[in-house]
Design a protein around this motif. Sequence first.
Motif, short mmCIF file in Angstrom:
data_model
loop_
_atom_site.label_atom_id
_atom_site.label_comp_id
_atom_site.label_asym_id
_atom_site.label_seq_id
_atom_site.Cartn_x
_atom_site.Cartn_y
_atom_site.Cartn_z
N ASP A 158 0.83 -1.21 0.00
CA ASP A 158 0.00 0.00 0.00
C ASP A 158 0.86 1.26 0.00
O ASP A 158 0.58 2.22 -0.71
CB ASP A 158 -0.94 0.02 1.22
CG ASP A 158 -2.06 -0.99 1.09
OD1 ASP A 158 -2.31 -1.44 -0.05
OD2 ASP A 158 -2.65 -1.34 2.12
N TRP A 159 1.94 1.27 0.81
CA TRP A 159 2.81 2.45 0.88
C TRP A 159 3.49 2.68 -0.47
O TRP A 159 3.63 3.80 -0.93
CB TRP A 159 3.87 2.26 1.97
CG TRP A 159 4.69 3.49 2.18
CD1 TRP A 159 4.40 4.54 2.99
CD2 TRP A 159 5.93 3.80 1.54
NE1 TRP A 159 5.38 5.50 2.90
CE2 TRP A 159 6.33 5.07 2.02
CE3 TRP A 159 6.73 3.16 0.62
CZ2 TRP A 159 7.51 5.69 1.59
CZ3 TRP A 159 7.89 3.77 0.19
CH2 TRP A 159 8.28 5.02 0.68
N THR B 149 9.31 5.60 -3.95
CA THR B 149 9.67 4.24 -4.34
C THR B 149 10.70 4.26 -5.47
O THR B 149 11.69 3.51 -5.43
CB THR B 149 8.41 3.47 -4.80
OG1 THR B 149 7.43 3.52 -3.76
CG2 THR B 149 8.73 2.03 -5.13
N SER C 257 2.34 1.84 -3.45
CA SER C 257 1.37 2.34 -4.43
C SER C 257 0.96 3.78 -4.15
O SER C 257 0.65 4.53 -5.08
CB SER C 257 0.14 1.43 -4.47
OG SER C 257 -0.52 1.46 -3.21
N THR C 258 0.97 4.22 -2.89
CA THR C 258 0.60 5.60 -2.58
C THR C 258 1.78 6.58 -2.69
O THR C 258 1.56 7.78 -2.77
CB THR C 258 0.00 5.71 -1.16
OG1 THR C 258 0.95 5.20 -0.22
CG2 THR C 258 -1.29 4.95 -1.06
N ASN C 259 3.03 6.09 -2.69
CA ASN C 259 4.21 6.96 -2.79
C ASN C 259 5.12 6.50 -3.93
O ASN C 259 6.25 6.03 -3.70
CB ASN C 259 5.00 6.92 -1.47
CG ASN C 259 4.20 7.43 -0.30
OD1 ASN C 259 3.70 8.54 -0.34
ND2 ASN C 259 4.05 6.61 0.72
N PRO C 260 4.69 6.66 -5.18
CA PRO C 260 5.52 6.16 -6.28
C PRO C 260 6.84 6.93 -6.46
O PRO C 260 7.83 6.35 -6.87
CB PRO C 260 4.61 6.32 -7.52
CG PRO C 260 3.61 7.35 -7.14
CD PRO C 260 3.43 7.25 -5.65
#
Length: 195
Positions: free
Chosen positions: A55-56, A64, A58-61
């Motif tokens: 989830d983290w 990442t 996908s919410t912070n591309p």
Amino acid sequence: MKGPVIARSARTERVLTSLLGLVAVAAGGAAIAVGLGWLGAFRAQRPVLDPLLADWISTNPQWTKLIGIALGLLLLLGGLMWTVRALRPEHQPDVLLDNSPAGRLEVTSGAVTAAVSADAEALAGVSRAKARLVGTAEEPALRLYLWLAEGTDVRRIWQTLDADVLSRARSALGVQRLPTAVRLELDSAKPTRVR
């Protein structure tokens, strides 16, 4: 001093490779233990990537991508440094014979190896010789490769080599001991012409 005489030291490469291997074995063992349910049936059913982490990601591309690029650059830099260290030429020291106020006398490693090679080639039964000076200027060591003619008495060569060639090299360099690794090979016989 035994290490550099026989071969170039690969201690660092061995240690790093062993550590990487141990980490890989430990990770594989942990994955097998979790997959077989040894750490609980619930853990064996969960996905490999934790849902909170997924989830983290996908919410912070942006973060990442930055973390992935930084890790990739670190791995690339580490691999390049390891490669350069493994491929760098071996140090061949020059020997300082005299460093008095009157003058400085230094013998290059090439001159030492050429003299020792020529001295060894002069022995009866030796067809070719190649020497290599390794170690440090304070503690030089020698690698000597000898190609022997067929039918040569190896014991006689060994005794003459130690008594004449290596003793002259020690006295010329002004050292009490000169660790030496000697490799003996049988020189290939010249091909005979069939008539």
